[in-house]
Scaffold this motif. Structure first.
Motif, PDB file in Angstrom:
ATOM      1  N   ALA A 286       6.179  12.479   5.708  1.00 51.61           N
ATOM      2  CA  ALA A 286       7.403  13.238   5.985  1.00 51.61           C
ATOM      3  C   ALA A 286       7.232  14.744   5.817  1.00 51.61           C
ATOM      4  CB  ALA A 286       8.526  12.753   5.065  1.00 51.61           C
ATOM      5  N   ARG A 287       6.483  15.174   4.804  1.00 49.22           N
ATOM      6  CA  ARG A 287       6.363  16.598   4.477  1.00 49.22           C
ATOM      7  C   ARG A 287       5.067  17.178   5.055  1.00 49.22           C
ATOM      8  NH1 ARG A 287       5.417  17.204  -0.575  1.00 49.22           N
ATOM      9  NH2 ARG A 287       6.402  19.255  -0.949  1.00 49.22           N
ATOM     10  N   THR A 288       4.942  17.122   6.365  1.00 47.34           N
ATOM     11  CA  THR A 288       3.713  17.579   7.020  1.00 47.34           C
ATOM     12  C   THR A 288       3.585  19.100   7.042  1.00 47.34           C
ATOM     13  OG1 THR A 288       4.860  17.339   9.134  1.00 47.34           O
ATOM     14  CG2 THR A 288       3.438  15.530   8.453  1.00 47.34           C
ATOM     15  N   TYR A 289       4.587  19.805   6.556  1.00 41.77           N
ATOM     16  CA  TYR A 289       4.546  21.261   6.484  1.00 41.77           C
ATOM     17  C   TYR A 289       3.798  21.772   5.260  1.00 41.77           C
ATOM     18  CZ  TYR A 289       8.568  20.034   3.565  1.00 41.77           C
ATOM     19  OH  TYR A 289       9.394  19.440   2.644  1.00 41.77           O
ATOM     20  N   THR A 290       3.315  20.853   4.400  1.00 44.44           N
ATOM     21  CA  THR A 290       2.623  21.243   3.187  1.00 44.44           C
ATOM     22  C   THR A 290       1.500  20.268   2.892  1.00 44.44           C
ATOM     23  OG1 THR A 290       2.885  21.691   0.802  1.00 44.44           O
ATOM     24  CG2 THR A 290       4.206  19.909   1.732  1.00 44.44           C
ATOM     25  N   ASP A 291       0.539  20.720   2.089  1.00 42.52           N
ATOM     26  CA  ASP A 291      -0.504  19.809   1.608  1.00 42.52           C
ATOM     27  C   ASP A 291      -0.329  19.536   0.112  1.00 42.52           C
ATOM     28  OD1 ASP A 291      -1.207  22.241   0.522  1.00 42.52           O
ATOM     29  OD2 ASP A 291      -3.272  22.234   1.279  1.00 42.52           O
ATOM     30  N   ARG A 292       0.839  19.861  -0.419  1.00 46.33           N
ATOM     31  CA  ARG A 292       1.112  19.682  -1.847  1.00 46.33           C
ATOM     32  C   ARG A 292       1.956  18.414  -2.030  1.00 46.33           C
ATOM     33  NH1 ARG A 292      -0.209  24.473  -4.469  1.00 46.33           N
ATOM     34  NH2 ARG A 292       1.011  23.903  -6.310  1.00 46.33           N
ATOM     35  N   HIS A 293       1.248  17.315  -2.318  1.00 48.17           N
ATOM     36  CA  HIS A 293       1.914  16.012  -2.418  1.00 48.17           C
ATOM     37  C   HIS A 293       1.787  15.393  -3.813  1.00 48.17           C
ATOM     38  CE1 HIS A 293       2.516  16.138   1.902  1.00 48.17           C
ATOM     39  NE2 HIS A 293       1.244  16.434   2.039  1.00 48.17           N
ATOM     40  N   GLY A 294       1.379  16.183  -4.790  1.00 56.84           N
ATOM     41  CA  GLY A 294       1.362  15.698  -6.165  1.00 56.84           C
ATOM     42  C   GLY A 294       2.773  15.483  -6.670  1.00 56.84           C
TER      43      GLY A 294
ATOM     44  N   LYS B  67      -3.969  -9.053 -13.863  1.00 54.74           N
ATOM     45  CA  LYS B  67      -4.288 -10.182 -12.972  1.00 54.74           C
ATOM     46  C   LYS B  67      -3.119 -10.536 -12.053  1.00 54.74           C
ATOM     47  CE  LYS B  67      -8.103 -10.343 -15.284  1.00 54.74           C
ATOM     48  NZ  LYS B  67      -9.277  -9.594 -14.771  1.00 54.74           N
ATOM     49  N   VAL B  68      -2.412  -9.515 -11.554  1.00 54.46           N
ATOM     50  CA  VAL B  68      -1.317  -9.738 -10.624  1.00 54.46           C
ATOM     51  C   VAL B  68      -1.481  -8.810  -9.416  1.00 54.46           C
ATOM     52  CG1 VAL B  68       0.305 -10.432 -12.426  1.00 54.46           C
ATOM     53  CG2 VAL B  68       0.203  -8.024 -11.734  1.00 54.46           C
ATOM     54  N   VAL B  69      -0.904  -9.227  -8.296  1.00 54.28           N
ATOM     55  CA  VAL B  69      -0.815  -8.370  -7.116  1.00 54.28           C
ATOM     56  C   VAL B  69       0.629  -7.895  -7.020  1.00 54.28           C
ATOM     57  CG1 VAL B  69      -1.042  -8.215  -4.614  1.00 54.28           C
ATOM     58  CG2 VAL B  69      -2.673  -9.591  -5.937  1.00 54.28           C
ATOM     59  N   THR B  70       0.829  -6.615  -7.195  1.00 49.91           N
ATOM     60  CA  THR B  70       2.171  -6.041  -7.240  1.00 49.91           C
ATOM     61  C   THR B  70       2.748  -5.902  -5.835  1.00 49.91           C
ATOM     62  OG1 THR B  70       1.499  -4.780  -9.200  1.00 49.91           O
ATOM     63  CG2 THR B  70       3.516  -4.092  -8.083  1.00 49.91           C
ATOM     64  N   ALA B  71       3.943  -6.431  -5.626  1.00 51.26           N
ATOM     65  CA  ALA B  71       4.613  -6.356  -4.322  1.00 51.26           C
ATOM     66  C   ALA B  71       6.059  -6.811  -4.511  1.00 51.26           C
ATOM     67  CB  ALA B  71       3.896  -7.219  -3.284  1.00 51.26           C
ATOM     68  N   PRO B  72       6.962  -6.334  -3.619  1.00 63.07           N
ATOM     69  CA  PRO B  72       6.794  -5.292  -2.599  1.00 63.07           C
ATOM     70  C   PRO B  72       6.795  -3.911  -3.247  1.00 63.07           C
ATOM     71  CG  PRO B  72       9.070  -6.037  -2.649  1.00 63.07           C
ATOM     72  CD  PRO B  72       8.328  -6.909  -3.625  1.00 63.07           C
ATOM     73  N   VAL B  73       6.251  -2.915  -2.522  1.00 66.54           N
ATOM     74  CA  VAL B  73       6.075  -1.592  -3.116  1.00 66.54           C
ATOM     75  C   VAL B  73       6.524  -0.486  -2.164  1.00 66.54           C
ATOM     76  CG1 VAL B  73       4.143  -2.385  -4.533  1.00 66.54           C
ATOM     77  CG2 VAL B  73       3.685  -1.359  -2.304  1.00 66.54           C
ATOM     78  N   TYR B  74       6.787   0.659  -2.764  1.00 68.46           N
ATOM     79  CA  TYR B  74       7.107   1.905  -2.051  1.00 68.46           C
ATOM     80  C   TYR B  74       6.302   2.992  -2.746  1.00 68.46           C
ATOM     81  CZ  TYR B  74      10.039   5.659  -0.019  1.00 68.46           C
ATOM     82  OH  TYR B  74      10.502   6.766   0.664  1.00 68.46           O
ATOM     83  N   CYS B  75       5.621   3.845  -1.987  1.00 69.81           N
ATOM     84  CA  CYS B  75       4.827   4.913  -2.585  1.00 69.81           C
ATOM     85  C   CYS B  75       5.350   6.267  -2.124  1.00 69.81           C
ATOM     86  CB  CYS B  75       3.355   4.760  -2.224  1.00 69.81           C
ATOM     87  SG  CYS B  75       2.309   6.063  -2.936  1.00 69.81           S
ATOM     88  N   THR B  76       5.835   7.060  -3.062  1.00 66.69           N
ATOM     89  CA  THR B  76       6.388   8.360  -2.702  1.00 66.69           C
ATOM     90  C   THR B  76       5.307   9.339  -2.253  1.00 66.69           C
ATOM     91  OG1 THR B  76       6.374   9.014  -5.045  1.00 66.69           O
ATOM     92  CG2 THR B  76       8.431   8.135  -4.164  1.00 66.69           C
ATOM     93  N   LYS B  77       4.061   9.113  -2.648  1.00 66.72           N
ATOM     94  CA  LYS B  77       2.989  10.004  -2.167  1.00 66.72           C
ATOM     95  C   LYS B  77       2.698   9.741  -0.694  1.00 66.72           C
ATOM     96  CE  LYS B  77      -1.205  12.247  -3.612  1.00 66.72           C
ATOM     97  NZ  LYS B  77      -2.070  12.487  -4.784  1.00 66.72           N
ATOM     98  N   ILE B  78       2.635   8.474  -0.299  1.00 60.35           N
ATOM     99  CA  ILE B  78       2.453   8.143   1.114  1.00 60.35           C
ATOM    100  C   ILE B  78       3.643   8.656   1.916  1.00 60.35           C
ATOM    101  CG2 ILE B  78       2.428   6.221   2.766  1.00 60.35           C
ATOM    102  CD1 ILE B  78       0.792   4.646   0.705  1.00 60.35           C
ATOM    103  N   ALA B  79       4.852   8.427   1.415  1.00 57.88           N
ATOM    104  CA  ALA B  79       6.048   8.890   2.115  1.00 57.88           C
ATOM    105  C   ALA B  79       6.042  10.399   2.266  1.00 57.88           C
ATOM    106  CB  ALA B  79       7.296   8.434   1.372  1.00 57.88           C
ATOM    107  N   SER B  80       5.607  11.095   1.221  1.00 53.97           N
ATOM    108  CA  SER B  80       5.545  12.548   1.281  1.00 53.97           C
ATOM    109  C   SER B  80       4.553  13.020   2.332  1.00 53.97           C
ATOM    110  CB  SER B  80       5.156  13.110  -0.093  1.00 53.97           C
ATOM    111  OG  SER B  80       5.007  14.510  -0.055  1.00 53.97           O
ATOM    112  N   LYS B  81       3.401  12.380   2.407  1.00 53.74           N
ATOM    113  CA  LYS B  81       2.392  12.783   3.391  1.00 53.74           C
ATOM    114  C   LYS B  81       2.853  12.526   4.819  1.00 53.74           C
ATOM    115  CE  LYS B  81      -1.726  12.480   0.497  1.00 53.74           C
ATOM    116  NZ  LYS B  81      -3.061  11.875   0.307  1.00 53.74           N
TER     117      LYS B  81
END
Length: 205
Positions: free
Chosen positions: A108-116, A92-106
């Motif tokens: 920054a790393r546009t040379y690949t589709d492997r973002h797991g 029952k909480v809204v988590t913030a502030p946040v950083y997501c390494t998957k979003i950052a990877s997508k």
């Protein structure tokens, strides 16, 4: 490196003073509203991991909830959209502030589709994560040593990954876009919880 297992909540003072904390969770499945939240693991980037085995169904974890909502502490996720939605449903909480390494990877790393997580960690920090326990029974009353090690590994490297991705985002001029995406992420998670999980509200049709 030490993995600390906590029953029900973070102990008083755990992770205090950390400006950024890596966070992940383990659930009984990937469907919102059906599958319960079981475990939350956290690391301040110091080589230690704190693994909280939540008490269901009340989820009384005031210290954990306080950390997730602390505006002075950045929470680092990989695919935070799911974890944030789960935290809203069960804690029952809204988590913030946040950083997501998957979003950052997508972004920054546009040379690949492997973002797991496994692929990102292996390329950026040279660690080959084992995913053998990913589908194990996280609702068990007694977590195995292998489960605890797996849970810890999912957060121990996120600080280093974030640092590398920040360099790449700045180099490509996409750091501003990333910050905007991170700010929106909790709202995207709330849309999932409200029933718009599979709907792109920005699409024309």
């Amino acid at each position: 490196m030490t993995n600390f297992l906590h029953d029900g909540d973070l102990p008083d003072g755990a992770l205090s003073g950390a400006a950024a904390v890596a966070v992940d969770s383990e659930t009984m499945g990937l469907r919102l509203g059906r599958d319960p939240l079981c475990v939350v693991q956290l690391s301040a980037g110091d080589g230690d991991a704190h693994i909280v085995q939540l008490r269901r169904p009340d989820y009384h974890a005031p210290n954990l909830k306080r950390l997730l909502t602390d505006p002075s502490v950045l929470k680092i996720f990989h695919f935070g959209r799911f974890d944030i939605a789960m935290f809203h449903l069960h804690l029952k909480v809204v988590t913030a502030p946040v950083y997501c390494t998957k979003i950052a990877s997508k972004l920054a790393r546009t040379y690949t589709d492997r973002h797991g997580l496994k692929d990102v960690v292996k390329e950026l920090v040279g660690v080959d994560l084992s995913k053998a326990q990913q589908s194990s029974d996280w609702g068990s009353a007694d977590l195995s040593a292998d489960q605890l090690a797996y849970a810890a590994c999912d957060v121990l490297h996120l600080h280093a990954v974030r640092a590398r991705l920040d360099e790449m985002l700045a180099r490509e001029g996409r750091d501003g876009l990333a910050r905007a995406a991170f700010e929106f992420l909790p709202h995207r998670a709330l849309l999932d919880v409200a029933g718009w999980e599979d709907v792109d509200i920005f699409a024309h049709s």
